[in-house]
Enzyme design. Structure first.
Site, PDB file in Angstrom:
ATOM      1  N   GLY A  46      60.114  37.920  61.118  1.00 46.03           N
ATOM      2  CA  GLY A  46      59.662  39.265  61.437  1.00 46.03           C
ATOM      3  C   GLY A  46      58.777  39.251  62.669  1.00 46.03           C
ATOM      4  N   GLN A  51      52.599  42.287  68.509  1.00 48.08           N
ATOM      5  CA  GLN A  51      52.607  40.828  68.666  1.00 48.08           C
ATOM      6  C   GLN A  51      53.193  40.403  70.011  1.00 48.08           C
ATOM      7  OE1 GLN A  51      54.436  40.159  64.582  1.00 48.08           O
ATOM      8  NE2 GLN A  51      53.149  38.348  64.848  1.00 48.08           N
ATOM      9  N   CYS A  91      52.252  33.661  60.060  1.00 45.57           N
ATOM     10  CA  CYS A  91      52.338  34.691  61.088  1.00 45.57           C
ATOM     11  C   CYS A  91      52.496  34.027  62.453  1.00 45.57           C
ATOM     12  CB  CYS A  91      51.069  35.545  61.056  1.00 45.57           C
ATOM     13  SG  CYS A  91      51.053  36.879  62.255  1.00 45.57           S
ATOM     14  N   LEU A  92      53.398  34.577  63.257  1.00 41.17           N
ATOM     15  CA  LEU A  92      53.610  34.025  64.598  1.00 41.17           C
ATOM     16  C   LEU A  92      52.379  34.179  65.485  1.00 41.17           C
ATOM     17  CD1 LEU A  92      57.288  35.215  65.218  1.00 41.17           C
ATOM     18  CD2 LEU A  92      56.491  32.947  64.489  1.00 41.17           C
ATOM     19  N   HIS A 133      54.324  43.066  55.819  1.00 39.65           N
ATOM     20  CA  HIS A 133      53.557  42.233  56.759  1.00 39.65           C
ATOM     21  C   HIS A 133      53.636  42.830  58.167  1.00 39.65           C
ATOM     22  CE1 HIS A 133      52.317  38.100  58.296  1.00 39.65           C
ATOM     23  NE2 HIS A 133      52.783  38.674  59.385  1.00 39.65           N
ATOM     24  N   GLU A 134      54.838  43.205  58.585  1.00 40.24           N
ATOM     25  CA  GLU A 134      55.018  43.731  59.947  1.00 40.24           C
ATOM     26  C   GLU A 134      54.409  45.123  60.094  1.00 40.24           C
ATOM     27  OE1 GLU A 134      55.677  41.551  62.050  1.00 40.24           O
ATOM     28  OE2 GLU A 134      56.476  40.102  60.612  1.00 40.24           O
ATOM     29  N   HIS A 137      50.831  44.928  60.819  1.00 44.58           N
ATOM     30  CA  HIS A 137      50.539  44.714  62.247  1.00 44.58           C
ATOM     31  C   HIS A 137      50.430  46.039  62.994  1.00 44.58           C
ATOM     32  CE1 HIS A 137      50.497  40.417  62.911  1.00 44.58           C
ATOM     33  NE2 HIS A 137      51.635  40.258  62.254  1.00 44.58           N
TER      34      HIS A 137
END
Length: 170
Positions: A46, A51, A91-92, A133-134, A137
């Site tokens: 994701g 991000q 998380c990226l 999660h996304e 963000h």
């Protein structure tokens, strides 16, 4: 397609609430393609627009084993949630940090697809976790914000240490 730079914590943009996408256009379409390319390359399941330093309400996800079920959601919102699941998330924007997070196990999500058409669907388990999660963000929230104060502090200290070591190596 272009590989975008992934913004790392503590970049301020990760803590900002994103603005809705006003209209589907070629720029948004290209951004979606670039976000999928960046996510698959990372590799991740994701990615949210903030991000990649874009403060708009757009996410891409693909939880399939073969990266063949891409979902792009514009202005997504969770309209119902139920159940309970604990899952280890990463998380990226916080590479190397993983923690168990409690979330609803089943959601009903609404938004627009990449053609600008309204969509509404149910998601559960990993797909539900990834979408939540996304969307977090888009609201300036990170997965570590779901942890207790002590666990969050430890996770962020570990991230800073890992990031500092990587910076010194380069």
């Amino acid at each position: 397609m272009e590989k975008l730079d992934i913004v790392l914590y503590p970049e301020q943009g990760l803590r900002e609430v994103c603005t809705p996408v006003a209209e589907m256009n070629d720029d948004i379409d290209k951004l979606i393609d670039d976000m999928f390319y960046t996510m698959y390359d990372a590799p991740g399941i994701g990615l949210a627009a903030p991000q990649v330093a874009v403060q708009e309400r757009l996410i891409v996800v693909d939880v399939s084993e073969k990266n063949n079920q891409p979902i792009a959601l514009i202005n997504p919102e969770i309209i119902q949630s139920s159940g309970h699941i604990t899952w280890e998330e990463g998380c990226l924007s916080l590479p190397g940090i993983y923690a168990k997070v409690n979330r609803p196990s089943h959601i009903l999500v609404r938004g627009m697809d990449r053609d600008g058409k309204p969509v509404e669907f149910e998601a559960d388990e990993l797909l539900a976790i990834c979408i939540q999660h996304e969307i977090d963000h888009l609201n300036g929230k990170l997965f570590v914000d779901h942890l207790s104060g002590l666990k969050r502090t430890r996770a962020l200290q570990k991230f800073r240490k890992l990031h500092q070591e990587q910076t010194q190596e380069h």
